[in-house]
Design an enzyme around this catalytic site. Structure first.
Site, PDB file in Angstrom:
ATOM      1  N   HIS A  48      38.894 -21.286 -17.213  1.00 44.35           N
ATOM      2  CA  HIS A  48      39.251 -20.203 -18.141  1.00 44.35           C
ATOM      3  C   HIS A  48      38.282 -19.023 -17.977  1.00 44.35           C
ATOM      4  CE1 HIS A  48      40.819 -18.617 -22.049  1.00 44.35           C
ATOM      5  NE2 HIS A  48      39.608 -18.079 -22.113  1.00 44.35           N
ATOM      6  N   GLU A  49      36.999 -19.315 -18.050  1.00 39.97           N
ATOM      7  CA  GLU A  49      36.007 -18.227 -17.942  1.00 39.97           C
ATOM      8  C   GLU A  49      36.029 -17.618 -16.539  1.00 39.97           C
ATOM      9  OE1 GLU A  49      35.059 -17.208 -20.672  1.00 39.97           O
ATOM     10  OE2 GLU A  49      35.397 -18.996 -21.902  1.00 39.97           O
TER      11      GLU A  49
ATOM     12  N   HIS B 130      38.448 -14.797 -16.553  1.00 40.27           N
ATOM     13  CA  HIS B 130      37.856 -13.580 -17.136  1.00 40.27           C
ATOM     14  C   HIS B 130      36.958 -12.888 -16.104  1.00 40.27           C
ATOM     15  CE1 HIS B 130      39.211 -13.828 -21.263  1.00 40.27           C
ATOM     16  NE2 HIS B 130      38.727 -15.042 -21.443  1.00 40.27           N
TER      17      HIS B 130
ATOM     18  N   GLU C 162      42.680 -12.014 -21.685  1.00 42.19           N
ATOM     19  CA  GLU C 162      43.078 -13.398 -21.947  1.00 42.19           C
ATOM     20  C   GLU C 162      44.221 -13.804 -21.022  1.00 42.19           C
ATOM     21  OE1 GLU C 162      41.406 -16.459 -23.815  1.00 42.19           O
ATOM     22  OE2 GLU C 162      40.807 -14.362 -24.032  1.00 42.19           O
TER      23      GLU C 162
HETATM   24 ZN    ZN Z   1      39.109 -16.280 -23.123  1.00 43.90          ZN
END
Ligand code: ZN
Length: 506
Positions: free
Chosen positions: A269-270, A273, A299
Site C-alpha cells: 500500500h505505502e 503512495h 489513495e
Molecule cells: Zn494510503
C-alpha cells in the site's frame, strides 16, 4: 515571454520553491518523529514543525505573494492553460486566497483544540468512553463549520471542507457516487456472508519472524518498482509514506508476527503512495506541483498496487514463490490458488483499517453520511453512537458492541480531519477507473503480473497519472485519462467479478 513578466514570474517561482523546501524539511522532521526519534525529542520537534508551518503560511499569504500574483494576472490569462507556468500560478493563487480567507485566530484556535481533542480521544478510546470525547467532538465540528463559513462561495458548507483534500469535489457529486455503490456493495457483502463458503486462511496466521517479514515485504515492493536508490523502508506504529523529493520517497510498515497480511500488504500500500511521488516529472522537482494531486488520487495509487496488483490471482503466481523463499516451513506447500483465496478472504470487521475490499467502502459511507449530517445540523454529536450503530447494521448487517469498535476507532475527527474519509473510498473507485483503461491499453497485463513484470503497468501510470503531479485537479485528471467524470461502475464490475468468482455468488 515579455522580459518584465519573465522577471516577475521567476520571483514567484523562487518564492514557491522556498515554500516547497520548507514543506519538505518539515516532512523530514515528521518522518523522523514517526520512525527514529526518541520520546524525549517530542516537545522540541512539535515546536520545530510548527515554526516551519508558520513560515510556509506566512510566505504563501504574504503581501509580496499578493503583489506578484496581481502583476502576473494579465499575462496569466494569455498563457496556455496546460503550461506549467499557468498551473503554478493557479496553484499559488488558490493557496493565497485560501490562506487569506481564514482569520489567524481561527487557525490558532483550531491548532490548540486539535492538540487537546487528540489527547482526550486517545484516553476516551482506551476507556471506551464516548461521553468523555463528546465536548471535543462538538468543538471540532463547530470549528469546521466556522472554517467553512470563511468560504461563502461554496454551495454547501461541506464542499469547503472537501475542497481541502479533493479540489473541486462537492458533497452533491460525492453523494451521487456513493448512492451508486451503496446498495450493490452492501448486497454483495451480505451475499458473501450468507454464501456458506468458508475460506481457510490459516496459512497466513502462522508464526512469521519479523526480520523475514520485512525482507519479504521489501522484496515484494521492489517487484512493484520501489528502488532503494530512491527510497527506504522503515518501521513505525501507524504506517505512512512520505516523499522528500521526486528522487526520495520513504515508506514505513509494521509487523504482526502471527499474521502475514499487515506487514506485506501494508508495505505494498505505502509502495503505491511512494511510486506516485517518484513518478512525478523531474522538471517539476523543487516546485509545489511536484506531488500527488489529491488525497483520493493518492489513495487510488496505494490501493491499485496493494489490491488490484498485490491481491490479484495473476500476481499471486509471482508473489508466492518470493514468500516461499523467505518462509519455506510456513508456505512451502501452499498452492497459488489457496494463497489467492486466503489473501482475499472476506470477513466482517467493525474496524475500518482491517476491512476487506468488499466491505471497505461501506465503512467510509457510514462516516461520510454522519459527517454531512453533523455539519448540516440534522444530527447532534451526542446521538452519534446510535447513528453509527444503525448505519452499520443497515449497510454491513453487523453492530459494533462498543464505541471503541465503533465511533471512537479513528483518529481523524480528533485531528479536525472532517471531509477526509471519503478519499479512501474515492481511491478504490478511481483505482478501478485507471485499471480498466490500462487493461485496454496493455496487451496482456495478467501475463505481465504473473511473470512479476510490473514495469509496463507502472510506466502506464507514470504516463497517465504520476508525471502530472499536482498540475491538474483530481476531476480534470480523471477526464483526461478516461474521457469522463468519476465513475463508480468499473469499481462495481471489479468487485462483482472478483468476489463473485471466489465466493460463487452474484
Ligand atoms: Zn494510503
Amino acid at each position: 515571454m515579455d522580459r518584465n513578466m519573465n522577471t516577475t514570474f521567476n520571483q514567484l517561482k523562487t518564492l514557491l520553491q522556498e515554500v516547497h523546501d520548507l514543506t519538505k524539511a518539515s516532512a523530514v522532521l515528521g518522518w523522523d518523529r514517526q520512525t527514529y526519534m526518541p520520546p524525549g525529542g517530542a516537545a522540541a520537534r512539535s515546536r520545530q514543525m510548527s515554526t516551519l508551518s508558520k513560515l510556509v503560511h506566512e510566505r504563501l499569504t504574504s503581501d509580496e505573494m499578493g503583489e506578484l500574483l496581481e502583476s502576473l494576472d494579465e499575462w496569466h490569462r494569455s498563457l496556455d492553460p496546460d503550461s506549467d507556468e499557468a498551473a503554478l500560478i493557479r496553484y499559488a493563487r488558490r493557496e493565497f486566497t485560501r490562506g487569506r480567507a481564514v482569520p489567524a485566530d481561527l487557525v490558532q484556535e483550531m491548532t490548540l483544540a486539535t492538540g487537546e481533542a487528540n489527547r482526550v480521544w486517545q484516553q476516551a478510546r482506551k476507556e471506551d468512553d464516548f461521553r468523555k470525547f463528546l465536548p471535543h467532538l462538538e468543538k471540532m465540528f463547530d470549528l469546521a463549520r466556522q472554517y467553512a463559513a470563511c468560504f461563502p462561495h461554496f454551495e454547501h458548507p461541506y464542499d469547503a471542507l472537501l475542497d481541502r483534500f479533493e479540489q473541486g469535489l462537492t458533497k452533491a457529486e460525492l453523494t451521487r457516487i456513493f448512492e451508486a455503490i451503496k446498495r450493490p456493495q452492501s448486497e454483495l457483502f451480505k451475499a458473501i456472508l450468507g454464501s456458506g463458503v468458508e475460506i481457510d486462511d490459516r496459512m497466513l496466521r502462522q508464526h512469521f519472524p519479523a526480520d523475514a517479514q520485512i525482507a519479504a515485504s521489501l522484496e515484494a515492493a521492489q517487484m512493484l518498482g520501489f528502488d532503494l536508490q530512491r527510497g527506504r523502508l522503515d518501521l513505525t506504529t501507524h504506517p505512512f509514506a512520505s516523499a522528500f523529493s521526486v528522487n526520495d520517497a520513504r515508506i514505513t510498515t509494521r509487523v504482526n508476527e502471527n499474521f502475514l497480511n499487515a506487514c506485506l500488504f501494508g508495505t505494498l500500500h505505502e509502495t503505491g503512495h511512494a511510486l506516485y511521488e517518484l513518478g512525478v516529472a523531474p522538471r517539476l522537482e523543487g516546485l509545489p506541483l511536484a506531488r500527488g494531486t489529491s488525497s483520493g488520487v493518492h489513495e487510488s495509487q496505494s490501493r491499485l498496487f496493494e489490491n488490484l496488483i498485490g491481491r490479484s490471482r495473476a500476481f499471486a503466481r509471482a508473489l508466492l514463490p518470493v514468500l516461499q523463499k523467505h518462509f519455506p516451513a510456513q508456505l512451502g506447500d501452499a498452492s497459488v490458488e489457496a494463497f489467492y483465496r486466503a489473501i482475499n478472504k472476506v470477513q466482517p470487521s467493525f474496524i475500518r483499517v482491517e476491512a476487506d475490499e468488499v466491505s471497505y467502502n461501506l465503512h467510509i459511507i457510514v462516516r461520510f453520511e454522519i459527517e454531512v449530517a453533523l455539519i448540516e445540523g440534522g444530527l447532534a454529536p451526542a446521538d452519534l453512537p446510535d447513528a453509527w450503530r444503525q448505519k452499520f447494521e443497515q449497510y454491513l448487517g453487523i453492530t459494533p458492541p462498543t464505541d471503541r469498535e465503533g465511533v471512537l476507532q479513528d483518529v481523524h475527527w480528533s485531528w479536525g480531519l472532517i471531509g477526509h474519509f471519503q478519499s479512501y473510498a474515492l481511491g478504490n473507485i478511481l483505482a478501478c477507473q485507471w485499471w480498466e483503461r490500462m487493461r485496454d491499453d496493455l496487451p496482456d497485463p495478467d501475463a505481465l503480473m504473473a511473470a512479476g513484470n510490473i514495469t509496463p503497468l507502472r510506466e502506464w501510470l507514470i504516463e497517465h497519472v504520476h508525471r502530472h503531479g499536482r498540475k491538474y485537479p483530481p476531476q480534470e485528471l480523471v477526464r483526461r485519462v478516461t474521457g469522463g467524470p468519476i465513475d463508480p461502475a468499473p469499481y462495481l464490475r471489479y468487485l462483482q467479478a472478483k468476489y463473485g468468482q471466489i465466493y460463487a455468488v452474484g
